[in-house]
Design a protein around this motif. Structure first.
Motif, mmCIF file in Angstrom:
data_model
loop_
_atom_site.group_PDB
_atom_site.id
_atom_site.type_symbol
_atom_site.label_atom_id
_atom_site.label_comp_id
_atom_site.label_asym_id
_atom_site.label_seq_id
_atom_site.Cartn_x
_atom_site.Cartn_y
_atom_site.Cartn_z
ATOM 1 N N MET A 139 18.307 27.989 40.199
ATOM 2 C CA MET A 139 16.987 27.898 40.310
ATOM 3 C C MET A 139 16.720 26.344 39.962
ATOM 4 N N PRO A 140 16.657 25.482 40.909
ATOM 5 C CA PRO A 140 16.830 23.982 40.489
ATOM 6 C C PRO A 140 15.548 23.375 40.222
ATOM 7 N N PHE A 141 15.333 22.884 38.961
ATOM 8 C CA PHE A 141 14.112 22.181 38.573
ATOM 9 C C PHE A 141 14.506 20.565 38.249
ATOM 10 N N ARG A 142 13.588 19.802 38.815
ATOM 11 C CA ARG A 142 13.818 18.212 38.826
ATOM 12 C C ARG A 142 12.821 17.795 37.591
ATOM 13 N N VAL A 143 13.451 17.180 36.554
ATOM 14 C CA VAL A 143 12.590 16.594 35.617
ATOM 15 C C VAL A 143 12.748 15.091 35.675
ATOM 16 N N THR A 144 11.701 14.558 36.411
ATOM 17 C CA THR A 144 11.426 13.185 36.866
ATOM 18 C C THR A 144 11.007 12.241 35.528
ATOM 19 N N ASP A 145 11.817 11.363 35.359
ATOM 20 C CA ASP A 145 11.452 10.263 34.098
ATOM 21 C C ASP A 145 10.714 9.306 34.707
ATOM 22 N N ARG A 146 9.574 8.943 34.157
ATOM 23 C CA ARG A 146 8.512 8.066 34.516
ATOM 24 C C ARG A 146 8.317 6.602 33.259
ATOM 25 N N LEU A 147 9.090 6.898 32.485
ATOM 26 C CA LEU A 147 9.120 6.028 31.237
ATOM 27 C C LEU A 147 9.174 4.393 31.945
ATOM 28 N N LYS A 148 10.057 4.194 32.720
ATOM 29 C CA LYS A 148 10.033 2.645 33.117
ATOM 30 C C LYS A 148 8.842 2.420 33.744
ATOM 31 N N GLN A 149 8.399 3.338 35.037
ATOM 32 C CA GLN A 149 7.096 2.962 35.764
ATOM 33 C C GLN A 149 5.949 2.877 34.964
ATOM 34 N N LEU A 150 5.670 3.952 34.064
ATOM 35 C CA LEU A 150 4.232 4.295 33.513
ATOM 36 C C LEU A 150 4.265 3.775 31.711
ATOM 37 N N GLY A 151 5.371 3.593 31.509
ATOM 38 C CA GLY A 151 5.422 3.234 29.992
ATOM 39 C C GLY A 151 5.618 4.354 29.104
ATOM 40 N N LYS A 152 5.299 5.621 29.677
ATOM 41 C CA LYS A 152 5.448 6.890 28.892
ATOM 42 C C LYS A 152 5.538 8.112 29.640
ATOM 43 N N ASN A 153 6.242 9.132 29.390
ATOM 44 C CA ASN A 153 6.383 10.263 30.064
ATOM 45 C C ASN A 153 5.262 11.514 29.643
ATOM 46 N N PRO A 154 5.232 12.453 30.465
ATOM 47 C CA PRO A 154 4.548 13.306 30.392
ATOM 48 C C PRO A 154 5.170 14.195 29.217
ATOM 49 N N ARG A 155 4.402 14.888 28.119
ATOM 50 C CA ARG A 155 4.810 15.655 27.129
ATOM 51 C C ARG A 155 5.966 16.729 27.533
ATOM 52 N N LEU A 156 5.834 17.266 28.712
ATOM 53 C CA LEU A 156 6.785 18.096 28.881
ATOM 54 C C LEU A 156 8.295 17.529 29.514
ATOM 55 N N VAL A 157 8.118 16.471 29.990
ATOM 56 C CA VAL A 157 9.420 15.711 30.290
ATOM 57 C C VAL A 157 10.185 15.098 29.062
ATOM 58 N N THR A 158 9.183 14.756 28.115
ATOM 59 C CA THR A 158 9.658 14.136 26.802
ATOM 60 C C THR A 158 10.484 15.387 26.260
ATOM 61 N N ASP A 159 9.713 16.531 25.924
ATOM 62 C CA ASP A 159 9.997 17.712 25.384
ATOM 63 C C ASP A 159 11.470 18.255 25.776
ATOM 64 N N LEU A 160 11.419 18.281 27.270
ATOM 65 C CA LEU A 160 12.877 18.810 27.711
ATOM 66 C C LEU A 160 13.884 17.838 27.511
ATOM 67 N N GLN A 161 13.606 16.443 27.568
ATOM 68 C CA GLN A 161 14.667 15.624 27.303
ATOM 69 C C GLN A 161 15.276 15.429 25.836
ATOM 70 N N LYS A 162 14.391 15.992 25.003
ATOM 71 C CA LYS A 162 14.824 16.006 23.706
ATOM 72 C C LYS A 162 15.450 17.353 23.409
ATOM 73 N N LYS A 163 14.904 18.427 23.867
ATOM 74 C CA LYS A 163 15.603 19.612 23.611
ATOM 75 C C LYS A 163 17.014 19.669 24.297
ATOM 76 N N TYR A 164 17.212 19.118 25.418
ATOM 77 C CA TYR A 164 18.583 19.179 26.072
ATOM 78 C C TYR A 164 19.441 17.729 25.832
ATOM 79 N N ARG A 165 18.834 16.941 24.821
ATOM 80 C CA ARG A 165 19.601 15.926 24.273
ATOM 81 C C ARG A 165 19.967 14.968 25.582
ATOM 82 N N ILE A 166 18.933 14.646 26.493
ATOM 83 C CA ILE A 166 19.285 13.549 27.608
ATOM 84 C C ILE A 166 19.246 12.363 27.152
ATOM 85 N N PHE A 167 20.559 11.661 27.238
ATOM 86 C CA PHE A 167 20.692 10.284 27.083
ATOM 87 C C PHE A 167 21.002 9.336 28.318
#
Lengths: 249, 262
Positions: A139-167
């Motif tokens: 079941m594929p989910f896309r987690v889209t990063d908006r940091l560059k466009q908006l300056g910050k990400n929604p909390r869900l995106v930030t949390d998922l990036q932290k949880k799965y250690r996305i670099f």
């Protein structure tokens, strides 16, 4: 006059002769390659739609939480696996949904500005056999990063990036039934590598699942028939796909 | 092609115990061990595994197979190199280069393809999903990698100009650095991000650009499963192979050989 030796012609042949055919072919291919690079540069300057083969669906979005974003100077790294209750709830929802569909969760951490992401979308993720494997087992989910466009990400995106250690983007993360990382593929990999990654992880998750079922059989008074029913239902497949998209604006 | 050169090249590659040990350890023991371990423990294969079973693995095997290729000694090892012996006879330089290239490509490609087949068979026997087209793609890719890398190595070893060799070896290492991580965009960065991250990004982009230029990759799996055939990767690949071979022959033509060469 000395008589002509019939073999002298072949012996007179220079040992340093360049094979004309090879030189000609090399020159032709070189011209072709340079022309192709020129065409590619011309095409890349024109806007192009990225070919999408996987149909992404939306999940309920979490709002931007400005308190969770700090400026660079006052940033204090939080515990890596700490996620907000809302995110935990969303992850649980996703896991429940995937369990109902008898599929594994596949996150794609994606950034719209990233060229490797666009290339992977157009090549590996557009590959028919990769798509078939994804549709059948994930079941594929896309987690889209908006940091560059908006300056910050929604909390869900930030949390998922932290949880799965996305670099880096793109990163594919497959999670187990508890929501923990089962396997990670970083970068724009070839279709074959992506296919092998998905295939290996399916096997690994099924192996773990079987081992867990075996442990349960040892400790659970239920019959073997009931347990094997559970195993077969967890390996069944269906075709629904979903996506996590961050809020726009 | 010259059958004697081909025969002695094959002997040089296949009968040297040290070369065989290296190829066996790096080409088979390590990746197969990693595969078996990952299958038994349910772990995901690492980037090192991906490298050893891909183009980098082919390069490592060929590095050893190409050793002594341009040496001058007539008594170098078993079935060793014999350039003065050859080039003081009416054998064309192109015959030497093309015969060497063909044999090394076949040996390197066969070893790498065999390794890929063993790894795929281990995965398949333990329940991994693998299709025929995936295995076929792996085999073709390994032979294509071997053809390209052996042409580049032959050129590097036959061209004796120090500046060229330094540039070639540096390019090889830059290419290798680019293979350790696939193309990515670094996360967690707003506009004008950290200098170290920018430097890393630049290094990765440069190495990937150089890799595309000197050792272009053809994804056979994409070629055989796509409906729209793109000739660009094939064109890049063929252009690189033919250029390396043409330059290798030209470089050999410029060299002088005689029995007393040391």
């Amino acid at each position: 006059m000395a008589p002509t030796n019939p073999e002298s012609k072949s012996n007179d042949r220079s040992t340093r002769v360049m094979p004309q055919a090879l030189v000609l072919v090399a020159a032709l291919f070189l011209v072709g390659r340079i022309t192709d690079i020129g065409f590619q540069l011309a095409r890349s300057s024109a806007p192009q739609a990225v070919q999408q083969s996987i149909q992404w669906h939306d999940l309920p979005e979490l709002t931007m939480d400005s308190n969770s974003f700090k400026t660079k100077q006052e940033f204090v790294p939080p515990p890596v696996l700490d996620v907000s209750p809302e995110t935990k709830q969303e992850i649980d929802k996703v896991l429940t949904l995937s369990r109902d569909q008898n599929k594994y969760v596949l996150y794609e951490f994606y950034a719209p500005w990233s060229d490797p992401c666009k290339k992977m979308e157009a090549t590996s993720l557009a590959n028919e056999q990769v798509n078939a494997l994804v549709e059948q087992h994930f079941m594929p989910f896309r987690v889209t990063d908006r940091l560059k466009q908006l300056g910050k990400n929604p909390r869900l995106v930030t949390d998922l990036q932290k949880k799965y250690r996305i670099f880096a983007f793109p990163t594919l993360v497959i999670v187990d039934e508890r929501g923990e990382t089962a396997a990670t593929l970083v970068g724009n990999c070839s279709s074959l590598t992506t296919y092998r990654f998905l295939s290996r992880t399916i096997h690994s998750l099924e192996q773990k699942s079987r081992a867990q079922q075996g442990t349960r059989i040892g400790s659970d008074p239920r019959s073997t028939h009931e347990i094997s029913g559970i195993v077969s239902s967890t390996t069944a497949s269906s075709n629904q796909t979903l996506a996590v998209e961050s809020p726009k604006g | 092609m010259n059958s004697t050169i081909m025969k002695f090249t094959a002997m040089s590659a296949c009968l040297d115990p040290l070369k065989l040990l290296y190829v066996f350890m790096l080409g088979f023991v390590m990746p197969i061990g990693m595969k078996v371990a990952s299958m038994f423990h349910g772990a995901s294969d690492s980037q090192t595994f991906e490298m050893l079973t891909g183009k980098v693995g082919v390069a490592f095997v060929l590095m050893v197979l190409c050793l002594g290729l341009a040496g001058n000694s007539a008594t170098q090892g078993r079935g060793g190199e014999y350039l003065p012996l050859i080039f003081t006879r009416p054998v064309t330089r192109s015959e030497y280069v093309l015969s060497k290239w063909l044999v090394i490509t076949l040996i390197g490609g066969t070893l790498a393809a065999l390794q890929n087949i063993i790894v795929a068979a281990i995965g398949y026997s333990m329940g991994e999903v693998i299709t025929f087209s995936a295995v076929f793609s792996m085999i073709v890719e390994r032979f294509m990698d071997a053809g390209l890398i052996s042409a580049a190595m032959i050129l590097t070893m036959l061209n004796k100009k120090p500046a060229f060799q330094i540039v070639a070896i540096l390019s090889f290492y830059i290419w290798l650095a680019g293979q350790t991580i696939p193309p990515v965009s670094v996360a967690g960065m707003s506009a004008g991000g950290d200098l170290s991250i920018e430097a890393t990004k630049f290094m990765l982009s440069a190495s990937q650009y150089i890799a595309d230029l000197i050792l272009p990759t053809v994804n056979v799996y994409d070629l055989i499963s796509t409906k729209v055939l793109s000739l660009s990767p094939l064109l890049s690949y063929l252009s690189a192979v033919t250029l390396y071979l043409a330059f290798a022959i030209a470089s050999t033509n410029k060299r002088e050989f005689f029995y007393g060469t040391n």
